[in-house]
Design an enzyme around this catalytic site. Sequence first.
Site, short mmCIF file in Angstrom:
data_model
loop_
_atom_site.label_atom_id
_atom_site.label_comp_id
_atom_site.label_asym_id
_atom_site.label_seq_id
_atom_site.Cartn_x
_atom_site.Cartn_y
_atom_site.Cartn_z
N ALA A 63 5.11 -0.94 -6.01
CA ALA A 63 6.11 -1.94 -5.67
C ALA A 63 5.85 -3.26 -6.39
CB ALA A 63 6.12 -2.17 -4.16
N GLY A 117 4.35 -3.56 -9.54
CA GLY A 117 4.25 -3.46 -10.99
C GLY A 117 3.85 -2.07 -11.43
N ASP A 166 -4.79 -2.57 2.94
CA ASP A 166 -3.88 -1.53 2.44
C ASP A 166 -4.69 -0.36 1.90
OD1 ASP A 166 -1.57 -0.21 1.78
OD2 ASP A 166 -1.21 -1.32 -0.07
#
Length: 480
Positions: free
Chosen positions: A176, A178, A295
């Site tokens: 999302a 790059g 994440d």
Amino acid sequence: MDKMDNNLKDKNDNDNKPVVSKNDLDQKTEDKATKPIPNHTQQKEAKTNHHHAGNILQTTLQKMFPSADKPKAPKSSKNSSITGHESEDERTEKTQNTRSTSKQRFQKLNTGSHVHNLQPKKVHRINNFFKDFGIHGHNSVDEKSQNESDTTKKKNSDESLSGKYGKPQEVVGKGAFGIVRIAHKTEPKVPGEKLFAVKEFKKRHNEPLKKYMKRLTSEFCISSSLHHINVIDTIDLLQDTQGNYCEVMEYCSGGDLYSLIISSGGLEQNEADCFFGQLINGVKYLHENGVAHRDLKPENLLLTSDGCLKITDFGNGECFKMAWEKQAHMSRGACGSEPYIAPEAFTGKWFDPRPVDVWACGIIYMGMITARHLWRCAKENEDFNFKIYLESKKHGECILAPFQRLSDKRLRMISKIIEPDPSLRITAEQITEDPWFSQLDICHKPQTKNSHLHTNTTCGVNATNQQPTNLNKLTIMNMV
């Protein structure tokens, strides 16, 4: 319970061609061998013998170009090995299969240790070839002139990126924030080439410049300040010829952990233990230096060919404690992929981000073993599997089928990691001090504990700085 990526598997199933049995191939070969040669072929050969001029020309060509009249090698076909004729492509494929068989992905040695043999991903440059000649594979005279003008204007940017690290070419990852390409750097005095991973930050549509720069500087400042064997090494931040900011990192040829899990259908127990141990060592290092990843998932864990795990993508990372602070800052809001997010992140309340990373490590470990997600999201009212897990935790036992694959010691540890109450959840440091963890056969361990640490105040984190970074947050903002 769904597998980790049903769409990807369905796509692979559709791409598979129908399998033909060996008996069918043998019957086709026998039919072809017993079938008489067509009459038109005999007529063609007889007709050729009556043309003396053609024979003379053919003889002349043979003398001038000896290889011109040599019979061509038979094309690769499924029945070539049966008929005794093996093409060059088949021989190459057989050699590669033999090598891959001789080197298994994970091998346990007699000494008690193990080795990883991860095959590097195959990458192709054909798409980049067309990109060099324009979007549609060709350039008009006006387009060439425009390209020459653009190249002259952006010569300095081109030299800064391509000159230092090579031109970014094959796309090896998309996200999302790059895309990631491989840059090939050739040195005249060094044989071969050195590869770098170049992440191109793309500005989203209608994204404010201030938000774009905050996202860019946050990721670079955090990642460039961290130096650990299980954290990706971020080298530089530059602009390419298009004006996009590019983050240069070390390249990991083994791909990501997600692809390995999908292709293998689940890892061996000791193999998963090794990767889990490396992940915990990396997370412990992050937390010791005031950084939470927020994440963690298999897609953000890269692997080298010899099985060294690297934590990457700090786009959602945050500094919860500066170097001069003693109290950690709380976080709020859910970010990342839902199956790996801890339940406290969905409440909307403030929470410590460190237990969120630990929770994700436990989910990743179960994914390595089962190649499945435990649940879609850790919400009791929305996911039935998670609701059953909460009920079983109240009774002191896990009744979900995936947990039954674990030994008693592993189940005891995973139960402490995937603990719904963050105040009772074990920390990364406590995991490394557990007797079970100390007995794991983990390769690629950090050399020494807290060796040569000094404070890097770029992002307020303590890090082992092997090389000073060229840019900090202030200099990046001044470039715009």
